[in-house]
Design a protein around this motif. Structure first.
Motif, PDB file in Angstrom:
ATOM      1  N   ALA A  65      -3.844   1.029 -14.605  1.00  0.00           N
ATOM      2  CA  ALA A  65      -4.847   0.311 -13.794  1.00  0.00           C
ATOM      3  C   ALA A  65      -4.196  -0.951 -13.266  1.00  0.00           C
ATOM      4  O   ALA A  65      -3.285  -1.505 -13.886  1.00  0.00           O
ATOM      5  N   CYS A  66      -4.674  -1.418 -12.115  1.00  0.00           N
ATOM      6  CA  CYS A  66      -4.086  -2.578 -11.459  1.00  0.00           C
ATOM      7  C   CYS A  66      -4.245  -3.832 -12.319  1.00  0.00           C
ATOM      8  O   CYS A  66      -5.337  -4.118 -12.819  1.00  0.00           O
ATOM      9  N   ALA A  67      -3.153  -4.598 -12.490  1.00  0.00           N
ATOM     10  CA  ALA A  67      -3.188  -5.820 -13.297  1.00  0.00           C
ATOM     11  C   ALA A  67      -4.095  -6.862 -12.658  1.00  0.00           C
ATOM     12  O   ALA A  67      -4.719  -7.674 -13.335  1.00  0.00           O
ATOM     13  N   ALA A  68      -4.195  -6.851 -11.331  1.00  0.00           N
ATOM     14  CA  ALA A  68      -4.983  -7.876 -10.642  1.00  0.00           C
ATOM     15  C   ALA A  68      -6.477  -7.546 -10.658  1.00  0.00           C
ATOM     16  O   ALA A  68      -7.303  -8.432 -10.867  1.00  0.00           O
ATOM     17  N   CYS A  69      -6.822  -6.267 -10.421  1.00  0.00           N
ATOM     18  CA  CYS A  69      -8.246  -5.966 -10.228  1.00  0.00           C
ATOM     19  C   CYS A  69      -8.736  -4.746 -10.993  1.00  0.00           C
ATOM     20  O   CYS A  69      -9.918  -4.425 -10.937  1.00  0.00           O
ATOM     21  N   GLY A  70      -7.856  -4.066 -11.696  1.00  0.00           N
ATOM     22  CA  GLY A  70      -8.288  -2.881 -12.448  1.00  0.00           C
ATOM     23  C   GLY A  70      -8.382  -1.624 -11.594  1.00  0.00           C
ATOM     24  O   GLY A  70      -8.820  -0.584 -12.066  1.00  0.00           O
ATOM     25  N   GLY A  71      -7.980  -1.719 -10.320  1.00  0.00           N
ATOM     26  CA  GLY A  71      -8.116  -0.585  -9.392  1.00  0.00           C
ATOM     27  C   GLY A  71      -7.102   0.525  -9.636  1.00  0.00           C
ATOM     28  O   GLY A  71      -6.182   0.413 -10.452  1.00  0.00           O
ATOM     29  N   LEU A  72      -7.315   1.611  -8.882  1.00  0.00           N
ATOM     30  CA  LEU A  72      -6.448   2.778  -8.955  1.00  0.00           C
ATOM     31  C   LEU A  72      -5.071   2.450  -8.365  1.00  0.00           C
ATOM     32  O   LEU A  72      -4.982   1.783  -7.339  1.00  0.00           O
TER      33      LEU A  72
ATOM     34  N   ARG B 178       1.175   0.965  -5.429  1.00  0.00           N
ATOM     35  CA  ARG B 178       0.296  -0.161  -5.074  1.00  0.00           C
ATOM     36  C   ARG B 178      -1.139   0.173  -5.460  1.00  0.00           C
ATOM     37  O   ARG B 178      -1.509   1.329  -5.610  1.00  0.00           O
ATOM     38  N   CYS B 179      -1.909  -0.921  -5.588  1.00  0.00           N
ATOM     39  CA  CYS B 179      -3.332  -0.762  -5.891  1.00  0.00           C
ATOM     40  C   CYS B 179      -4.069  -0.346  -4.617  1.00  0.00           C
ATOM     41  O   CYS B 179      -3.876  -0.949  -3.567  1.00  0.00           O
ATOM     42  N   VAL B 180      -4.941   0.663  -4.722  1.00  0.00           N
ATOM     43  CA  VAL B 180      -5.660   1.107  -3.524  1.00  0.00           C
ATOM     44  C   VAL B 180      -6.823   0.162  -3.202  1.00  0.00           C
ATOM     45  O   VAL B 180      -7.355   0.171  -2.107  1.00  0.00           O
ATOM     46  N   VAL B 181      -7.209  -0.661  -4.181  1.00  0.00           N
ATOM     47  CA  VAL B 181      -8.342  -1.564  -3.957  1.00  0.00           C
ATOM     48  C   VAL B 181      -7.874  -2.887  -3.351  1.00  0.00           C
ATOM     49  O   VAL B 181      -8.329  -3.295  -2.287  1.00  0.00           O
ATOM     50  N   CYS B 182      -6.931  -3.557  -4.051  1.00  0.00           N
ATOM     51  CA  CYS B 182      -6.556  -4.901  -3.586  1.00  0.00           C
ATOM     52  C   CYS B 182      -5.184  -4.937  -2.924  1.00  0.00           C
ATOM     53  O   CYS B 182      -4.801  -5.961  -2.357  1.00  0.00           O
ATOM     54  N   GLY B 183      -4.455  -3.840  -2.972  1.00  0.00           N
ATOM     55  CA  GLY B 183      -3.171  -3.785  -2.280  1.00  0.00           C
ATOM     56  C   GLY B 183      -2.019  -4.424  -3.053  1.00  0.00           C
ATOM     57  O   GLY B 183      -0.888  -4.454  -2.576  1.00  0.00           O
TER      58      GLY B 183
HETATM   59 ZN   LIG Z   1      -5.867  -4.218  -7.477  1.00  0.00          ZN
END
Ligand SMILES: [Zn+2]
Ligand SMILES: [Zn+2]
Length: 618
Positions: A381-388, A397-402
């Motif tokens: 999971a994304c370290a910044a936002c938990g996204g995919l 890369r994170c698909v939510v926050c990039g």
């Molecule tokens: Zn993210």
């Protein structure tokens, strides 16, 4: 762009002078250009005759102590004792006539939008230097008779095809048209040709400007200088084209959304291509839909509306109008296979190995999705936002926050990736195909495969590119379609699949990878007929409280809102409160919208309502 239509050229194309529009004087109603619901009513002014103004004239009036622009709507019923005077005529070109005005009023009523906003949307911004000697919207001579009858035999092979042609020739009405894929552009040409043969003008609306859809290109080529394309272009070109159309220089207007308002005098046909395409819905409030405006326009003007699509929208299907469709099956054989390991069914692998020209629809971008952190074994999971986290273009890369992909638990950058997505498909298909395999990149124009090529593309690549004549179309990840959010996501997915599968006409076949072959979406794809799917959708919408045909509004305001809206006996009223504001979602009988709109305009003035959105994205 070169100058496409000086007044002299226009006049010579017309071959005769148009009569002058009527000049008004005395008390007139004016729509002031202040697009607020609280000011959305006519204001009466005294119009001096010497201004030469009339319905649709852009004028300057004093309004709350300021000079404000506005449009003359017509003679006023009111004759107050003391009237302010219209100060001047701003433009010699009329922006609309009575018919145009009644269409704009319909839009303002149906979508509870200020009339000034609707006029601003329907008429392109003025370029004053284009206006010399121009009359704008006004009476125009009838078009020259058209003796050619292009492709009219096409509809002989369609159920209700003759009925459609008769309606276009002499009458009015609305039709859903499901063209055979290879007939898509020719059907539009045939319908327009029938309209011109009857001595009337036509509007053809396509969802996109670039690339210009094959349907638009075919109509333009068939009718030459009698047709104009009203798409994109700079402000000057757009306004000039609009003025030319208003003066009757063209018998056919081909364009995107705004073309539904094209100032043609009583079009005999409004043809909406790829009717279920999301771009037919305006993306700024009021979110009018071309389908609904087109239907309103032909109802008022006595023309025929054709809603054409392989897979029409559920709304179009629910209209209960005749469906014109091929008498015989003209749809590729479609085989449903279960997705094999890594989404590669053996049947599909074999078919791709043999294909010469194929399109592979792969809706997921990238190479795969991170599953586990390679260091700490925690789920990725994304370290910044938990996204995919998705692997794409050689990076994760994170698909939510990039953000760059880093483990939320330990910060590591290496993950176990579950392969899947267009990049991965390109890789494995490249290994088995005997022709080159190419994946369409995001910035690459959509196109059909070359003579020996397999193309991989996503939803944005499925466009009106003309007849495909491919040997194979493959639909991957069909199971994802049911999981997408949004009320019309399933419908959109099916329309995209059907448009892609149509490229296998007339000689190819299609393979769809789906876990549930009995799903109504998959069945519709196999049959090439969405009727059962539409019945299923109608049930789903009803269960969601948003039945097809309902008018839907999202309204924000004070806590008095719920009580006010209940009075309109909505079919559904969902109320929520955030930060002291009440948000209501309501679905109601369209018959009640006029009364609702009238009350909402009062409630805006009273401070109970502060925002109205008709037909919001849900
Ligand atoms: Zn993210
Ligand atoms: Zn970790």
């Amino acid at each position: 762009m070169t100058s496409a239509g000086s007044s002299a050229e226009v006049a010579s194309r017309l071959g005769r002078e148009a009569p002058s529009p009527r000049v008004l004087s005395g008390p007139v109603d004016v729509c002031v250009d202040r697009p607020l619901l609280s000011l959305d009513r006519p204001f009466t002014y005294d119009l001096p005759a010497e201004l030469g103004a009339g319905v649709g004239s852009l004028v300057q009036v004093p309004f709350h102590g300021r000079n404000t622009r506005g449009w003359v709507l017509g003679p006023s019923d009111l004759t107050p004792s003391r009237l302010l005077e219209v100060r001047k005529l701003v433009s010699p070109a009329r922006a609309f006539d009575e018919r145009g005005l009644s269409l704009f009023r319909w839009v303002a009523e149906r979508y509870v939008a200020p009339l000034a906003t609707v006029v601003g949307r329907a008429v392109p911004p003025r370029v004053a230097s284009e206006e010399q000697g121009r009359g704008g919207v006004g009476p125009t001579p009838a078009p020259d008779p058209w003796s050619g009858a292009w492709m009219s035999e096409l509809f002989a092979a369609y159920v209700d095809g003759e009925r459609l042609l008769r309606a276009i020739a002499s009458g009015e009405g609305a039709f859903v048209l499901r063209p055979a894929p290879e007939d898509e552009a020719a059907a539009a040409v045939a319908a327009v040709s029938a309209c011109l043969a009857a001595g009337r003008r036509a509007i053809v609306i396509v969802p996109e400007a670039r690339p210009l859809p094959a349907t638009a290109v075919a109509v333009r080529e068939a009718f030459g200088e009698r047709a104009t394309t009203f798409v994109g272009g700079d402000a000057r070109t757009r306004y000039r084209t609009w003025l030319d159309i208003a003066e009757g220089a063209f018998d056919i207007v081909i364009g995107t959304r705004p073309a539904v308002f094209a100032p043609l005098d009583r079009p005999g046909l409004v043809y909406v291509a790829r009717e279920s395409h999301p771009a037919h819905r305006e993306d700024r409030s009021p979110y009018y839909h071309v389908r609904d405006v087109a239907l309103a326009r032909v109802r008022a003007d006595g023309g025929v509306c054709v809603l054409a699509a392989s897979c029409p929208s559920a709304e179009a299907a629910a209209l209960g109008v005749p469906t014109v469709a091929p008498k015989e099956r003209r749809w590729p054989p479609v085989e449903v296979v279960k997705p094999g390991p890594e989404g590669r069914a053996p049947r599909l692998v074999r078919a791709l190995g043999e294909a010469e020209r194929a399109f592979v629809f792969s809706p997921l971008p990238g190479y795969g999705v991170a599953q586990l952190c390679a260091s700490c074994r925690e789920p990725a999971a994304c370290a910044a936002c938990g996204g995919l986290l998705r692997a794409q273009g050689g990076a994760i890369r994170c698909v939510v926050c990039g953000a760059e992909g880093r483990c939320r638990s330990c910060g590591a950058r290496t993950f176990g990736v579950r392969k899947g997505g267009a990049e991965r498909v390109e890789e494995w298909a490249g290994g088995i195909a005997r022709v080159p395999v190419h994946r369409l990149r995001e910035d690459e124009p959509s196109r059909l495969p070359g003579t020996a090529e397999i193309l991989i593309g996503g939803p944005d690549d499925v466009r009106d590119l003309g007849a495909g004549n491919l040997d194979l179309v493959a639909i991957l990840d069909a199971d994802l379609a049911g999981r997408r959010p949004g009320l019309s996501a399933r419908e959109r997915s099916l329309a995209t699949w059907m448009e892609a599968v149509g490229w296998a006409r007339p000689r190819g076949r299609a393979i769809v990878q789906a876990s549930e072959p009995g799903d109504p979406m998959v069945q519709a794809l196999v049959r090439g007929n969405p009727d059962r799917f539409h019945r299923d959708e109608a049930d789903r919408r009803r269960e969601a409280g948003l039945p097809l045909g309902a008018a839907v509004f999202r309204i924000m305001g004070s806590d008095a809102l719920e009580g006010e809206l209940s009075a309109f006996e909505p079919w559904t009223l969902l109320v929520s409160a955030t930060e002291g504001r009440t948000v209501c979602l309501l679905a109601l009988d369209p018959e009640r919208v006029a009364a609702l709109g009238k009350r909402l305009r009062e409630l805006v003035t009273e401070g109970v309502v502060d925002r109205v959105e008709a037909e919001p994205h849900l």
